[in-house]
Design a protein around this motif. Sequence first.
Motif, short mmCIF file in Angstrom:
data_model
loop_
_atom_site.label_atom_id
_atom_site.label_comp_id
_atom_site.label_asym_id
_atom_site.label_seq_id
_atom_site.Cartn_x
_atom_site.Cartn_y
_atom_site.Cartn_z
N UNK D 84 0.83 -1.22 0.00
CA UNK D 84 0.00 0.00 0.00
C UNK D 84 0.85 1.26 0.00
N UNK D 85 1.91 1.27 0.80
CA UNK D 85 2.73 2.48 0.86
C UNK D 85 3.51 2.68 -0.43
N UNK D 87 2.41 1.85 -3.35
CA UNK D 87 1.45 2.36 -4.32
C UNK D 87 1.17 3.85 -4.10
N UNK D 88 1.34 4.28 -2.86
CA UNK D 88 1.16 5.70 -2.55
C UNK D 88 2.33 6.52 -3.08
N UNK F 50 -0.63 6.36 4.13
CA UNK F 50 -0.20 4.99 4.36
C UNK F 50 1.25 4.99 4.85
N UNK F 51 2.05 5.93 4.34
CA UNK F 51 3.44 6.01 4.79
C UNK F 51 3.49 6.34 6.29
N UNK F 54 2.69 3.08 8.07
CA UNK F 54 3.74 2.07 8.06
C UNK F 54 4.99 2.52 8.81
#
Lengths: 217, 217, 217, 217, 217, 217
Positions: D84-85, D87-88, F50-51, F54
């Motif tokens: 997910x990160x 893809x961000x 999202x970063x 995480x």
Amino acid sequence: MATKILLINPNSNDAVTEGMREAVAPLSIPHGPVMECMTLHTGPFGVETQRDVDSVAVPLADVVHARPDAEVYVIACYSDPGLAVCREATQKPVLGIRECSIFSALSVADRFGLIALSQGSVRRHSRAFREMGVSTRCAGFAPLGMSVAKAEEPGAFPHIEAAGQRLLESGADAVVLGCAGMARHRAPLEERLGVPVVDPVQAAAAQALGLALLRAA
Amino acid sequence: MATKILLINPNSNDAVTEGMREAVAPLSIPHGPVMECMTLHTGPFGVETQRDVDSVAVPLADVVHARPDAEVYVIACYSDPGLAVCREATQKPVLGIRECSIFSALSVADRFGLIALSQGSVRRHSRAFREMGVSTRCAGFAPLGMSVAKAEEPGAFPHIEAAGQRLLESGADAVVLGCAGMARHRAPLEERLGVPVVDPVQAAAAQALGLALLRAA
Amino acid sequence: MATKILLINPNSNDAVTEGMREAVAPLSIPHGPVMECMTLHTGPFGVETQRDVDSVAVPLADVVHARPDAEVYVIACYSDPGLAVCREATQKPVLGIRECSIFSALSVADRFGLIALSQGSVRRHSRAFREMGVSTRCAGFAPLGMSVAKAEEPGAFPHIEAAGQRLLESGADAVVLGCAGMARHRAPLEERLGVPVVDPVQAAAAQALGLALLRAA
Amino acid sequence: MATKILLINPNSNDAVTEGMREAVAPLSIPHGPVMECMTLHTGPFGVETQRDVDSVAVPLADVVHARPDAEVYVIACYSDPGLAVCREATQKPVLGIRECSIFSALSVADRFGLIALSQGSVRRHSRAFREMGVSTRCAGFAPLGMSVAKAEEPGAFPHIEAAGQRLLESGADAVVLGCAGMARHRAPLEERLGVPVVDPVQAAAAQALGLALLRAA
Amino acid sequence: MATKILLINPNSNDAVTEGMREAVAPLSIPHGPVMECMTLHTGPFGVETQRDVDSVAVPLADVVHARPDAEVYVIACYSDPGLAVCREATQKPVLGIRECSIFSALSVADRFGLIALSQGSVRRHSRAFREMGVSTRCAGFAPLGMSVAKAEEPGAFPHIEAAGQRLLESGADAVVLGCAGMARHRAPLEERLGVPVVDPVQAAAAQALGLALLRAA
Amino acid sequence: MATKILLINPNSNDAVTEGMREAVAPLSIPHGPVMECMTLHTGPFGVETQRDVDSVAVPLADVVHARPDAEVYVIACYSDPGLAVCREATQKPVLGIRECSIFSALSVADRFGLIALSQGSVRRHSRAFREMGVSTRCAGFAPLGMSVAKAEEPGAFPHIEAAGQRLLESGADAVVLGCAGMARHRAPLEERLGVPVVDPVQAAAAQALGLALLRAA
């Protein structure tokens, strides 16, 4: 003129059709809807492979189209071949014996188990149960490793009973016979297992009878 | 002696029982199983709240127990009150009209919509559909905001038709009437909507008829 | 000799086959697997009804059987006609463009929306998504109300873009084109919507390319 | 200049990266997209615990961000760390090998079984399958009780084959290798089991190849 | 005056109520909410059949209605009898011990296993888990074949431990005690199994404590 | 010495930590477990991307590891960052506020609606609900388009109330606040909406309180 229910056996095996006739006899009421069982003579002797299933879809729709004298149609093969295309061919109800057998079982029980002809058909039925949304209510499958013709014979009973026992151990509280030709085993199996046993042709014919009576009202 | 199907109306409203009698009349065959419709006179006038539902569960089981002369039982209230306890009270089949109505709809259609009496009952039915495993096949709910008695009246039809139209727009290809007393609206609604409309009492009675005939065989 | 991927267009419309050829051209690598696009000339001009779908199932399996020179097969119609029977006809991989398009979308996005030809096909695809298990990842459907031939034309773009916008509003973060003949709209639509847009023929051909290269290793 | 696919191995074990390079060699086409396999040297030697998984998420996103020369990214660890990160961090496609392996298996089979490294990873993957929506298509898990490094060795094969056999008995008709370093076992295992065996790095690289070719068009 | 939490034991077995009192003692804080445990003396000695469950529903709602001095109510029987009707009887929170036990287990674990009294109760709980939506997180059931009273005795422990072990082998990483009277076994079982063990009365009382404190703020 | 519950705010915003302290004050009982709220000062000011999520996972696990004096841990960010890795770092319970908030809502209601900070977080939470298995019990999402800091301010209330109203219209009978810093809005919102409103920090702290008391027994 009496309302007519047309049960079409896509197996070109008249013995199976004859078994169906006997299976639905208790549902043939004096002055009630007529249950006509017919054989699709262009079909395979036993609908067992996917090719068998797909090859009878359009011919079944042709029969439906050619028989507007019927009020309700039943596709009498446990893989429910051609159900969607037959429904496209008429505005009247078209029932599949697989769908009806499962709904009939779930009307009286919590989780059903299925006695299937073969491991190959298990995969087909399991896909259908996912599509129907009833996977969480299926306690398991017990394949017999038999042809349609073989499963109809009296000698199949011990194998069928053993399969039923395995399903009870998996948590089933109803057992469904996964083939059009196994009706003769229903009553004795129910007696041995002590839980409802559903014959799919009878389940669909019963549903058809209700629809026919209501539509004629 | 004729096989008997006992339909028990937990609403102590004889008009609803009378409506049920008319609803199942087309399923009463000469020399066939007898359809006996009875009122649970200790029940509430209309089963509408959860308390109504729960208060009739054990009394329904008592009726089932007290009437071993019947071969199949139908609990004729859309909340399927006491279904589990009634099934515990007998080895014979006990059908719920909610369960049967949904399975009947899914025998001929892909996704059903439900016309419910009230927003409160929607929550109850929605829980049941999750339990049954059929949530993914429910296209939506259309609550009427009416009592059982009111929904039975001819004047309810325009509201029922509007509810049905909303369900079609939500993707339903069959419509289920979510109350024991709405049978008179079934045929005209089906004609207006152009898709199958299921009355739950008829659906359960049809299923019961099939079981009764097969069990008598 | 080069590995061959056989893409079979069950629409007997050579313009659609020609569009497929253009669609997969970027996947045709020098010295790589050959992408052969063929028309099933016995098929309907546009596979649109359920009868169309079922009528091409066995003929497609016959093609698969008759063409053992191919290493991977792609059934290039969004209803994935005959997928199961074709898989029965060979030990080699047979891909359906509907399945591949959904899996391709889910490889890069959370929830997909589908641009379908018609409301009728929506019901068919929705059944398939239930069977595939991906219903919870489908954000919605946007039917165009167009034929296969029409959807291929440049003039369809504004309608397709509007459909895509509706899907974004429903929560889709990828859009799938639900027809074999819409590849020319993919790149411009992706640019307009700002999310991945999947053409099903390309998605399946890409999957086939990978399988062909790995199987030839 | 050639389009580049960047496969990032979060295990700081160059032997695994080298294995990946061999695994994707058949997908490296002359004049086609370049497959660059790199090691995340700050990662753990083997990504096995949840801490290993979480510790590489942001560093993987940093690599993605620092390498705009690539057109498609593949995170080459079966727990899909940081998907997910990553893809961000980019508008371009980022693929996870776990997701791609499952979708690849489901493109050719009905239900997959997973050979996992350990019981601990089974829980992780099982959560992911629930999130992906594919739980009903997972026939089972067979944990090896091995490290990443160990699973890559030839000596692991008998254990892997035994695990595959157990999965077939659970109803799987495709087997997925649940680790980035097991590609060498794929072909021999497929031959022994007689069903498709999917290597996740190859599945993701194949998907990436398709995307790269289509995006370069 | 202190906020009151009313725990109602529908089993007319004061020993079970006394066990509940001991179970929730650690949650009775000086100056904190009062935990009042009461016996529904009109209930059956042990709520074991469906009739037992249904017969206490309305009486429980009557208690809730008659005790507006309480701020939170707990129905202390694992079948969650009358939960819906009790919620209709008050605007204040009514908790069921089955629901709370499952949510408590899922707050710390991935998949729970349930130690049930009997095979019959398994079916009841399994229906509830479908309704709750948590079926996919249930690793299995282990029925003891014991009465409520028996399960409370020290002698039951070895059977309970064996049941717990079977659940761990099925993949559970938390174990739930499926009866109101098993609290004394919780701590020793947790020590033997090495995973969280949830007592349902404690789980619900803890949830009630939080609600009571927050509502009094 | 008192049992300690450690609530870790991964947002390096002490105002949020202070808000948490106020939120859990009603759960801090004299002589009961101590609720210690701490700020992860290495975290981002607001965990929104999202970063952000995480980047705090491993640091949170380090805190858990470094603080064996606590008996229960609460990760106080609605994205439940690092939940799995923190659980790996200790044998004691680690709670996530997202998980606890949903289970708390489902303990008193049928379907919840979520007020989220942003459309981006909706996608994250929606994935989590699929993984948790509770998707069918989510009535909808209402994103605010606000930062963590903004949502905490009194001025946010009208927007929050409007969001709550939309969720009621979608069928929610409980509303969950999807952020660690919105506790002050809980009571007024509950009063306006007339259904239970759950603050996630309070829900997790209440669950932690119960676990701490039971573990200290």
